[in-house]
Design a protein around this motif. Structure first.
Motif, PDB file in Angstrom:
ATOM      1  N   HIS A 133       0.876  -1.177   0.000  1.00 57.41           N
ATOM      2  CA  HIS A 133       0.000   0.000   0.000  1.00 57.41           C
ATOM      3  C   HIS A 133       0.907   1.219   0.000  1.00 57.41           C
ATOM      4  O   HIS A 133       1.992   1.184   0.570  1.00 57.41           O
ATOM      5  CB  HIS A 133      -0.877   0.031   1.257  1.00 57.41           C
ATOM      6  CG  HIS A 133      -1.858  -1.080   1.346  1.00 57.41           C
ATOM      7  ND1 HIS A 133      -3.057  -1.079   0.688  1.00 57.41           N
ATOM      8  CD2 HIS A 133      -1.819  -2.252   2.022  1.00 57.41           C
ATOM      9  CE1 HIS A 133      -3.721  -2.185   0.954  1.00 57.41           C
ATOM     10  NE2 HIS A 133      -2.980  -2.920   1.767  1.00 57.41           N
ATOM     11  N   THR A 134       0.457   2.276  -0.612  1.00 54.62           N
ATOM     12  CA  THR A 134       1.248   3.504  -0.640  1.00 54.62           C
ATOM     13  C   THR A 134       0.404   4.676  -0.148  1.00 54.62           C
ATOM     14  O   THR A 134      -0.827   4.652  -0.264  1.00 54.62           O
ATOM     15  CB  THR A 134       1.752   3.822  -2.064  1.00 54.62           C
ATOM     16  OG1 THR A 134       0.625   3.870  -2.947  1.00 54.62           O
ATOM     17  CG2 THR A 134       2.735   2.783  -2.550  1.00 54.62           C
ATOM     18  N   PRO A 135       1.048   5.705   0.396  1.00 50.90           N
ATOM     19  CA  PRO A 135       0.309   6.897   0.804  1.00 50.90           C
ATOM     20  C   PRO A 135      -0.364   7.556  -0.403  1.00 50.90           C
ATOM     21  O   PRO A 135      -0.001   7.291  -1.556  1.00 50.90           O
ATOM     22  CB  PRO A 135       1.394   7.810   1.378  1.00 50.90           C
ATOM     23  CG  PRO A 135       2.530   6.905   1.715  1.00 50.90           C
ATOM     24  CD  PRO A 135       2.467   5.797   0.707  1.00 50.90           C
ATOM     25  N   SER A 136      -1.313   8.415  -0.140  1.00 51.80           N
ATOM     26  CA  SER A 136      -2.035   9.099  -1.214  1.00 51.80           C
ATOM     27  C   SER A 136      -1.163  10.144  -1.898  1.00 51.80           C
ATOM     28  O   SER A 136      -0.161  10.588  -1.346  1.00 51.80           O
ATOM     29  CB  SER A 136      -3.275   9.793  -0.640  1.00 51.80           C
ATOM     30  OG  SER A 136      -2.892  10.871   0.195  1.00 51.80           O
ATOM     31  N   SER A 137      -1.594  10.526  -3.077  1.00 53.28           N
ATOM     32  CA  SER A 137      -1.044  11.724  -3.713  1.00 53.28           C
ATOM     33  C   SER A 137      -1.588  12.904  -2.916  1.00 53.28           C
ATOM     34  O   SER A 137      -2.677  12.820  -2.348  1.00 53.28           O
ATOM     35  CB  SER A 137      -1.542  11.848  -5.152  1.00 53.28           C
ATOM     36  OG  SER A 137      -1.090  10.778  -5.927  1.00 53.28           O
ATOM     37  N   ILE A 138      -0.837  13.995  -2.867  1.00 55.92           N
ATOM     38  CA  ILE A 138      -1.320  15.202  -2.185  1.00 55.92           C
ATOM     39  C   ILE A 138      -1.192  16.379  -3.140  1.00 55.92           C
ATOM     40  O   ILE A 138      -0.114  16.635  -3.686  1.00 55.92           O
ATOM     41  CB  ILE A 138      -0.541  15.488  -0.875  1.00 55.92           C
ATOM     42  CG1 ILE A 138      -0.679  14.311   0.090  1.00 55.92           C
ATOM     43  CG2 ILE A 138      -1.052  16.787  -0.239  1.00 55.92           C
ATOM     44  CD1 ILE A 138       0.111  14.478   1.384  1.00 55.92           C
ATOM     45  N   ILE A 139      -2.313  17.069  -3.340  1.00 50.72           N
ATOM     46  CA  ILE A 139      -2.362  18.207  -4.247  1.00 50.72           C
ATOM     47  C   ILE A 139      -2.972  19.385  -3.500  1.00 50.72           C
ATOM     48  O   ILE A 139      -4.008  19.243  -2.847  1.00 50.72           O
ATOM     49  CB  ILE A 139      -3.218  17.868  -5.492  1.00 50.72           C
ATOM     50  CG1 ILE A 139      -2.593  16.708  -6.257  1.00 50.72           C
ATOM     51  CG2 ILE A 139      -3.387  19.082  -6.378  1.00 50.72           C
ATOM     52  CD1 ILE A 139      -3.457  16.169  -7.373  1.00 50.72           C
ATOM     53  N   LYS A 140      -2.333  20.533  -3.576  1.00 43.62           N
ATOM     54  CA  LYS A 140      -2.897  21.756  -2.970  1.00 43.62           C
ATOM     55  C   LYS A 140      -3.605  22.527  -4.069  1.00 43.62           C
ATOM     56  O   LYS A 140      -3.020  22.809  -5.116  1.00 43.62           O
ATOM     57  CB  LYS A 140      -1.799  22.609  -2.335  1.00 43.62           C
ATOM     58  CG  LYS A 140      -2.354  23.851  -1.642  1.00 43.62           C
ATOM     59  CD  LYS A 140      -1.272  24.579  -0.871  1.00 43.62           C
ATOM     60  CE  LYS A 140      -1.783  25.835  -0.205  1.00 43.62           C
ATOM     61  NZ  LYS A 140      -2.603  25.630   0.964  1.00 43.62           N
ATOM     62  N   ILE A 141      -4.886  22.828  -3.822  1.00 45.39           N
ATOM     63  CA  ILE A 141      -5.665  23.603  -4.783  1.00 45.39           C
ATOM     64  C   ILE A 141      -6.161  24.859  -4.081  1.00 45.39           C
ATOM     65  O   ILE A 141      -6.965  24.786  -3.162  1.00 45.39           O
ATOM     66  CB  ILE A 141      -6.854  22.792  -5.349  1.00 45.39           C
ATOM     67  CG1 ILE A 141      -6.338  21.525  -6.034  1.00 45.39           C
ATOM     68  CG2 ILE A 141      -7.653  23.654  -6.326  1.00 45.39           C
ATOM     69  CD1 ILE A 141      -7.413  20.619  -6.588  1.00 45.39           C
ATOM     70  N   LYS A 142      -5.648  25.981  -4.533  1.00 47.32           N
ATOM     71  CA  LYS A 142      -6.044  27.257  -3.918  1.00 47.32           C
ATOM     72  C   LYS A 142      -7.410  27.682  -4.455  1.00 47.32           C
ATOM     73  O   LYS A 142      -7.857  27.208  -5.493  1.00 47.32           O
ATOM     74  CB  LYS A 142      -4.986  28.323  -4.208  1.00 47.32           C
ATOM     75  CG  LYS A 142      -3.648  27.979  -3.579  1.00 47.32           C
ATOM     76  CD  LYS A 142      -2.636  29.052  -3.820  1.00 47.32           C
ATOM     77  CE  LYS A 142      -1.325  28.628  -3.157  1.00 47.32           C
ATOM     78  NZ  LYS A 142      -0.255  29.542  -3.453  1.00 47.32           N
ATOM     79  N   ASN A 143      -8.056  28.588  -3.736  1.00 47.07           N
ATOM     80  CA  ASN A 143      -9.378  29.052  -4.149  1.00 47.07           C
ATOM     81  C   ASN A 143      -9.397  29.654  -5.550  1.00 47.07           C
ATOM     82  O   ASN A 143     -10.412  29.639  -6.228  1.00 47.07           O
ATOM     83  CB  ASN A 143      -9.940  30.057  -3.140  1.00 47.07           C
ATOM     84  CG  ASN A 143     -10.501  29.358  -1.920  1.00 47.07           C
ATOM     85  OD1 ASN A 143     -10.631  28.133  -1.899  1.00 47.07           O
ATOM     86  ND2 ASN A 143     -10.829  30.128  -0.905  1.00 47.07           N
ATOM     87  N   ASN A 144      -8.240  30.174  -5.995  1.00 47.79           N
ATOM     88  CA  ASN A 144      -8.184  30.744  -7.349  1.00 47.79           C
ATOM     89  C   ASN A 144      -7.964  29.663  -8.415  1.00 47.79           C
ATOM     90  O   ASN A 144      -7.840  29.971  -9.590  1.00 47.79           O
ATOM     91  CB  ASN A 144      -7.091  31.809  -7.429  1.00 47.79           C
ATOM     92  CG  ASN A 144      -5.682  31.242  -7.252  1.00 47.79           C
ATOM     93  OD1 ASN A 144      -5.472  30.024  -7.160  1.00 47.79           O
ATOM     94  ND2 ASN A 144      -4.701  32.131  -7.182  1.00 47.79           N
ATOM     95  N   GLY A 145      -7.911  28.373  -7.994  1.00 45.99           N
ATOM     96  CA  GLY A 145      -7.749  27.279  -8.942  1.00 45.99           C
ATOM     97  C   GLY A 145      -6.305  26.871  -9.179  1.00 45.99           C
ATOM     98  O   GLY A 145      -6.038  25.894  -9.876  1.00 45.99           O
ATOM     99  N   GLU A 146      -5.350  27.620  -8.611  1.00 50.73           N
ATOM    100  CA  GLU A 146      -3.934  27.295  -8.773  1.00 50.73           C
ATOM    101  C   GLU A 146      -3.643  25.948  -8.096  1.00 50.73           C
ATOM    102  O   GLU A 146      -4.095  25.692  -6.980  1.00 50.73           O
ATOM    103  CB  GLU A 146      -3.110  28.395  -8.134  1.00 50.73           C
ATOM    104  CG  GLU A 146      -1.618  28.269  -8.329  1.00 50.73           C
ATOM    105  CD  GLU A 146      -0.873  29.409  -7.636  1.00 50.73           C
ATOM    106  OE1 GLU A 146       0.118  29.098  -6.936  1.00 50.73           O
ATOM    107  OE2 GLU A 146      -1.294  30.572  -7.793  1.00 50.73           O
ATOM    108  N   ILE A 147      -2.887  25.084  -8.781  1.00 55.55           N
ATOM    109  CA  ILE A 147      -2.600  23.736  -8.283  1.00 55.55           C
ATOM    110  C   ILE A 147      -1.113  23.535  -8.046  1.00 55.55           C
ATOM    111  O   ILE A 147      -0.291  23.894  -8.898  1.00 55.55           O
ATOM    112  CB  ILE A 147      -3.088  22.670  -9.295  1.00 55.55           C
ATOM    113  CG1 ILE A 147      -4.607  22.757  -9.479  1.00 55.55           C
ATOM    114  CG2 ILE A 147      -2.692  21.262  -8.856  1.00 55.55           C
ATOM    115  CD1 ILE A 147      -5.145  21.849 -10.560  1.00 55.55           C
TER     116      ILE A 147
END
Length: 189
Positions: free
Chosen positions: A170-184
């Motif tokens: 098993h592997t940890p999840s991917s982590i993505i930061k999504i700002k309110n302006n849609g920037e990833i």
């Protein structure tokens, strides 16, 4: 113990401010009520982790997630829907959660789980559940029950029975930061 009784016991422990060890859609997790600051503090203590490092929360649905994030940008829903592996999204403007769970910038890391046990656990609990890897901070995450240290097993209030016999990677999840302006920003692939 059957799965329903296991979930019932885990929910009861969390409702009383306790900490559990449980299988998730990724690695085994240390969990508690994400709205209970005292329970969250126990998790930080068990992990021996600085509470300035935010923890991930699991929920069972996008409807539940929306109760804990003020403004989820549209692109976040697309990312979660199209993801081919468990993906945690860091959202701006967390609400209705324990203050010591929210990052200094007001963000929160949330994941909608689709794995059978953790999804039903979240559904039955009716609130977000903390989901941080079952390990002392800095040590490897417990992929399976057999990887969990005796120290951790003794530190929590309840250890789930479901999936204890499992032995697979098993592997940890991917982590993505999504700002309110849609920037990833991709934090972890």
């Amino acid at each position: 113990m059957n799965r329903q009784d296991d979930i019932k016991k885990a929910v009861e422990v969390m409702k009383n401010g306790g900490v559990i060890l449980y299988p998730t859609d990724t690695v085994w997790g240390i969990g508690c009520d994400a709205t209970n600051a005292e329970a969250v503090a126990k998790v930080y203590k068990i992990k021996q982790r600085d509470d300035s490092k935010a923890l991930i929360c699991l929920v069972d649905s996008d409807a539940r997630l929306q109760r804990y994030v003020r403004n989820a940008p549209e692109v976040a829903w697309n990312v979660m829907e199209l993801a081919t592996k468990p993906t945690t999204v860091i959202f701006d403007e967390a609400v209705n959660l324990a203050p010591n769970l929210i990052a200094e910038d007001g963000s929160i890391a949330m994941r909608i789980t689709n794995e059978e046990f953790s999804k039903e656990l979240c559904y039955r609990f009716q609130k977000p559940i903390v989901s941080t890897s079952a390990n002392i901070s800095g040590q490897p995450a417990a992929q399976n029950y057999c990887d969990i240290s005796e120290e951790l097993l003794n530190a929590v209030d309840y250890v789930c029975f479901s999936r204890r016999q499992e032995h697979k990677p098993h592997t940890p999840s991917s982590i993505i930061k999504i700002k309110n302006n849609g920037e990833i920003d991709i934090i972890r692939k």
